[in-house]
Design an enzyme around this catalytic site. Sequence first.
Site, PDB file in Angstrom:
ATOM      1  N   GLY A  67      -0.637   6.826   2.029  1.00 22.64           N
ATOM      2  CA  GLY A  67      -0.123   8.165   2.324  1.00 22.64           C
ATOM      3  C   GLY A  67      -0.995   8.939   3.311  1.00 22.64           C
ATOM      4  CG  PHE A  68      -0.164   9.314   7.039  1.00 25.08           C
ATOM      5  CD1 PHE A  68      -0.065   7.955   7.290  1.00 25.08           C
ATOM      6  CD2 PHE A  68       0.818  10.143   7.574  1.00 25.08           C
ATOM      7  CE1 PHE A  68       0.987   7.426   8.043  1.00 25.08           C
ATOM      8  CE2 PHE A  68       1.868   9.632   8.327  1.00 25.08           C
ATOM      9  CZ  PHE A  68       1.953   8.277   8.555  1.00 25.08           C
TER      10      PHE A  68
ATOM     11  CE  LYS B  70       2.910   0.329  12.790  1.00 23.04           C
ATOM     12  NZ  LYS B  70       1.521   0.195  12.383  1.00 23.04           N
TER      13      LYS B  70
ATOM     14  CB  SER C 299       4.004   5.844   7.112  1.00 23.15           C
ATOM     15  OG  SER C 299       3.554   5.817   5.769  1.00 23.15           O
TER      16      SER C 299
ATOM     17  CG  ASN D 139      -0.375   0.679   2.420  1.00 23.72           C
ATOM     18  OD1 ASN D 139      -0.442   1.899   2.565  1.00 23.72           O
ATOM     19  ND2 ASN D 139       0.261  -0.114   3.284  1.00 23.72           N
TER      20      ASN D 139
ATOM     21  CG  ASN E  54       4.433   1.249   9.314  1.00 22.97           C
ATOM     22  OD1 ASN E  54       3.758   0.795   8.390  1.00 22.97           O
ATOM     23  ND2 ASN E  54       4.132   2.369   9.919  1.00 22.97           N
ATOM     24  CB  THR E  55       4.514  -1.677   5.337  1.00 23.46           C
ATOM     25  OG1 THR E  55       4.694  -0.262   5.191  1.00 23.46           O
ATOM     26  CG2 THR E  55       3.073  -1.951   5.710  1.00 23.46           C
TER      27      THR E  55
ATOM     28  CG  ASN F 120       3.191   4.609   1.659  1.00 20.02           C
ATOM     29  OD1 ASN F 120       3.954   4.257   0.772  1.00 20.02           O
ATOM     30  ND2 ASN F 120       2.489   3.758   2.386  1.00 20.02           N
ATOM     31  CB  THR F 121       4.491  10.558   5.039  1.00 17.47           C
ATOM     32  OG1 THR F 121       3.107  10.217   5.090  1.00 17.47           O
ATOM     33  CG2 THR F 121       4.660  12.036   5.328  1.00 17.47           C
TER      34      THR F 121
ATOM     35  CG  ASN G 200       3.270   5.836  11.735  1.00 14.25           C
ATOM     36  OD1 ASN G 200       4.367   5.281  11.596  1.00 14.25           O
ATOM     37  ND2 ASN G 200       2.333   5.806  10.817  1.00 14.25           N
TER      38      ASN G 200
END
Length: 352
Positions: free
Chosen positions: A119-120, A215, A181, A116, A244-245, A183-184, A178
Site C-alpha cells: 500500500g505504497f 504502468k 497498484s 503483497n 503490475n501485480t 493496494n490503494t 503508476n
Amino acid sequence: MYRSVLRPLLFRLDAEQAHEVAMWGLSLLDAAPGVAKVLRRRAIPERTSLRMHVAGLDFPNPVGVAAGLDKNAEAIVGLFALGFGAVEVGTVTPRPQPGNDKPRAFRLKEHEALINRFGFNNEGMQAMAGRLRELEWRPAPVGVNIGKNKDTPLEAAVEDYVKCADALSSLADYVVVNLSSPNTPGLRQLQEPEALAKLLHEVRRHVVGRPLFLKIAPDLGDEAIDAVVDVARDCGSDGLICTNTTLTRPVDHALAKEAGGLSGRPLFARSTEVVRRAFQRAGGALPIIGVGGIFDGEDAWKKICAGASLVQVYSGFIYQGPPMVKDILDVLETKVSEAGLASLSQAVGRDA
Ligand SMILES: Cc1cc2nc3c(=O)[nH]c(=O)nc-3n(C[C@H](O)[C@H](O)[C@H](O)COP(=O)(O)O)c2cc1C
C-alpha cells in the site's frame, strides 16, 4: 552463493524483514561508489549488442529493477553494482505514509510467487528528492515511479501526481505514472479512458524534457488495454510498463487467499499477453517495458519478442538473486546471435 547460502538465510525471515535486510546491505554501497563501480564491471562485461535506445534514453542493457524494490531510493548504487540496466525507484507519494498493517508480504515458494499489499509505504517525495540530488553515479537511467497518497480522494489524485512530477522529474531520467497498484483503494479506476486522459494530460505538462511512462495492470481486458494504449498515445505518454501485480490467483496455495497483488512465475503468461496486445495496438509506436514473472533469459527473450523493448524484474530477483542479471544477459546475447540479428533491438516484437 545466493541460492545456497544467502537465500536460505533470508527466507528464514518473513518476507518484509528479508527485504529490509537485503536493502540495507545494498544501501551500504552508497558510501563506497568506487567499490560499486568495480563490482558492476565484474558483474556484467560490456555487451554492445544488448544496448537499447528507448524513448530517447540509452540503456546499457535491457534488464531493469522494477518499482517497489527500492521504494525510497536508498539502494540505487548497490543495485547498479549488480549490473542492472536501469533502476526504477518508488512508488513515491507526495507525503510520507506507513502503508497497510503487517504482515503485508507473503512468499508462495512452491510457485516462485509473492503476494503483497504494502500500500505504497514510503518516506515521501521530499526524502526521495534529497537522495536523488546526492546521487553522483548513474551508469544507467534512474526512473521515478509516482503515485497518490491513500487519503487523497480519487477526484484529487491528479494533484498528487503533479506534485510528485514537479518535485522529482528533473532529478529522474524517466517518470512513471503508476495507476495499477491493487493496494490503494480505487487507484485502478484511473485507468479508465476519461480519467486517464485527464490525468496524463496534466502530468505530461509537468514532466518537462523527460519521457513519461504509464504502468498498467494485468487484469485489464483486451479492449481496455486497447483503450489505454490509445489514450496513452494521444496524451503524449512515451511508453507503457506492462504489468503490475495481479488480483487473480492462478495458483492453488494456502496463502493464495491473502489480499494483495500476486507477482512472480504465475504472472508471466498474462503479463506477456498484455505486452503483446499493447504492442499490436500501438503498432510498435509506443515502447513497452515488460515486467512480470521473468526468472531467466528465456523469459526475458519471450517478453522482448512479444513486444517489450526493455524488461524489469522483482520477484525473480528475490528468488534468483544477483547472478540473475548476468545470466539473463548471457542468454539474450546468445539468442541475438543465433537469430542472426545485429542487436537485441531487432528482436522487439518479432512474435507479436
Ligand atoms: C513486494 C512488492 C512491492 C511492489 N511495489 C510496487 C510499487 O510500489 N510500485 C509499482 O509500480 N509496482 C510495485 N510492485 C510491482 C512490481 O514492480 C512488478 O510490476 C510486479 O511485481 C511484476 O513483476 P515480477 O513478477 O517480476 O515481480 C511491487 C511488487 C512486489 C512483489
